[in-house]
Motif scaffolding. Structure first.
Motif, PDB file in Angstrom:
ATOM      1  N   ASP A  85       7.710  14.467  -6.851  1.00 17.86           N
ATOM      2  CA  ASP A  85       6.482  13.888  -7.408  1.00 17.86           C
ATOM      3  C   ASP A  85       5.700  14.872  -8.286  1.00 17.86           C
ATOM      4  N   TYR A  86       6.306  16.024  -8.593  1.00 18.52           N
ATOM      5  CA  TYR A  86       5.693  17.048  -9.445  1.00 18.52           C
ATOM      6  C   TYR A  86       4.377  17.566  -8.866  1.00 18.52           C
ATOM      7  N   SER A  87       4.299  17.667  -7.550  1.00 24.61           N
ATOM      8  CA  SER A  87       3.084  18.163  -6.911  1.00 24.61           C
ATOM      9  C   SER A  87       3.206  19.616  -6.450  1.00 24.61           C
ATOM     10  N   GLN A  88       4.441  20.143  -6.367  1.00 22.28           N
ATOM     11  CA  GLN A  88       4.659  21.528  -5.939  1.00 22.28           C
ATOM     12  C   GLN A  88       5.827  22.111  -6.730  1.00 22.28           C
ATOM     13  N   VAL A  89       5.743  23.402  -6.993  1.00 20.94           N
ATOM     14  CA  VAL A  89       6.780  24.069  -7.774  1.00 20.94           C
ATOM     15  C   VAL A  89       6.938  25.511  -7.317  1.00 20.94           C
ATOM     16  N   ILE A  90       8.143  26.041  -7.479  1.00 22.95           N
ATOM     17  CA  ILE A  90       8.396  27.471  -7.300  1.00 22.95           C
ATOM     18  C   ILE A  90       8.956  27.975  -8.628  1.00 22.95           C
ATOM     19  N   VAL A  91       8.294  28.969  -9.195  1.00 27.31           N
ATOM     20  CA  VAL A  91       8.748  29.614 -10.422  1.00 27.31           C
ATOM     21  C   VAL A  91       9.283  30.981 -10.031  1.00 27.31           C
ATOM     22  N   ALA A  92      10.519  31.262 -10.425  1.00 21.68           N
ATOM     23  CA  ALA A  92      11.198  32.474  -9.967  1.00 21.68           C
ATOM     24  C   ALA A  92      11.781  33.248 -11.147  1.00 21.68           C
ATOM     25  N   ARG A  93      12.355  34.397 -10.806  1.00 22.75           N
ATOM     26  CA  ARG A  93      13.032  35.260 -11.780  1.00 22.75           C
ATOM     27  C   ARG A  93      14.276  35.852 -11.132  1.00 22.75           C
ATOM     28  N   ASP A  94      15.328  36.011 -11.912  1.00 27.04           N
ATOM     29  CA  ASP A  94      16.572  36.577 -11.392  1.00 27.04           C
ATOM     30  C   ASP A  94      16.367  37.944 -10.744  1.00 27.04           C
ATOM     31  N   ALA A  95      15.440  38.723 -11.256  1.00 26.11           N
ATOM     32  CA  ALA A  95      15.216  40.079 -10.748  1.00 26.11           C
ATOM     33  C   ALA A  95      14.568  40.085  -9.358  1.00 26.11           C
ATOM     34  N   ARG A  96      14.067  38.948  -8.916  1.00 30.42           N
ATOM     35  CA  ARG A  96      13.388  38.832  -7.611  1.00 30.42           C
ATOM     36  C   ARG A  96      12.190  39.771  -7.504  1.00 30.42           C
ATOM     37  N   ASP A  97      11.565  40.049  -8.637  1.00 20.35           N
ATOM     38  CA  ASP A  97      10.398  40.927  -8.643  1.00 20.35           C
ATOM     39  C   ASP A  97       9.094  40.147  -8.552  1.00 20.35           C
TER      40      ASP A  97
END
Length: 186
Positions: free
Chosen positions: A124-136
């Motif tokens: 429902d586009y109410s929560q998101v996780i934005v990540a990076r390959d480096a895990r920084d």
């Protein structure tokens, strides 16, 4: 606009560490992001923050789709407390072709771009996780300033499964508000 040295250093680290080889596999992005639906404001619920946002309160990231397909971003927060100085940063998101809008390069200042991977997006586009390959760095965001403890725990479990060091996660203090920023549904 003159950028503070700490911000320039944080940006350089963000860009350079994503290019470094890691022992962990790349982050898998979600299958598709409907960009118009994704636009709008997101409260930062928790993060492994960059240096310049480590003491953020009331942090909100707002996305606006530009006619050329780029994403104008405005990140604002209070520094150190709910009554702290208001800080704002503007960047531009450039959607990576062939990723169905789930991977961006974020241009903090020309010509450097930091990686932005939509690693989880609730239906429902109410929560998101934005990540990076480096895990920084990682950002857990929602359309409301608070979420249930069950949802928070489930999102942190997803972050852990991505290979992030959980001892670096900071829950971002958010002042309760009378109305949320919407669910992104159009």
């Amino acid at each position: 606009m003159k950028l503070p040295k700490a911000l320039l250093l944080a940006c350089a680290v963000m860009v350079n560490t994503s290019a470094c080889a890691t022992k962990l596999p790349p982050i898998d992005p979600v299958a598709h992001v409907d960009l118009p639906r994704y636009m709008g404001s997101w409260y930062v619920i928790a993060a492994i923050p960059t240096r310049f946002e480590k003491d953020a309160y009331d942090a909100v990231e707002t996305y606006t789709l530009k006619p050329n397909g780029e994403v104008a971003t405005l990140f604002h927060f209070r520094k150190g407390s709910f009554d702290g100085k208001l800080k704002e940063f503007r960047t531009t998101g450039i959607v990576k072709p062939g990723t169905d809008n789930a991977v961006w390069g974020v241009r903090v200042f020309w010509p450097l771009k930091a990686q932005y991977v939509v690693a989880y997006l609730k239906d429902d586009y109410s929560q998101v996780i934005v990540a990076r390959d480096a895990r920084d760095y990682v950002w857990v965001m929602a359309r409301t300033p608070t979420i249930s403890e069950a949802d928070y725990g489930a999102l942190l479990n997803k972050v852990k499964a991505l290979g992030y060091p959980m001892d670096k996660i900071r829950k971002v203090p958010q002042r309760p508000r009378g109305a949320d920023l919407g669910t992104g549904a159009r």
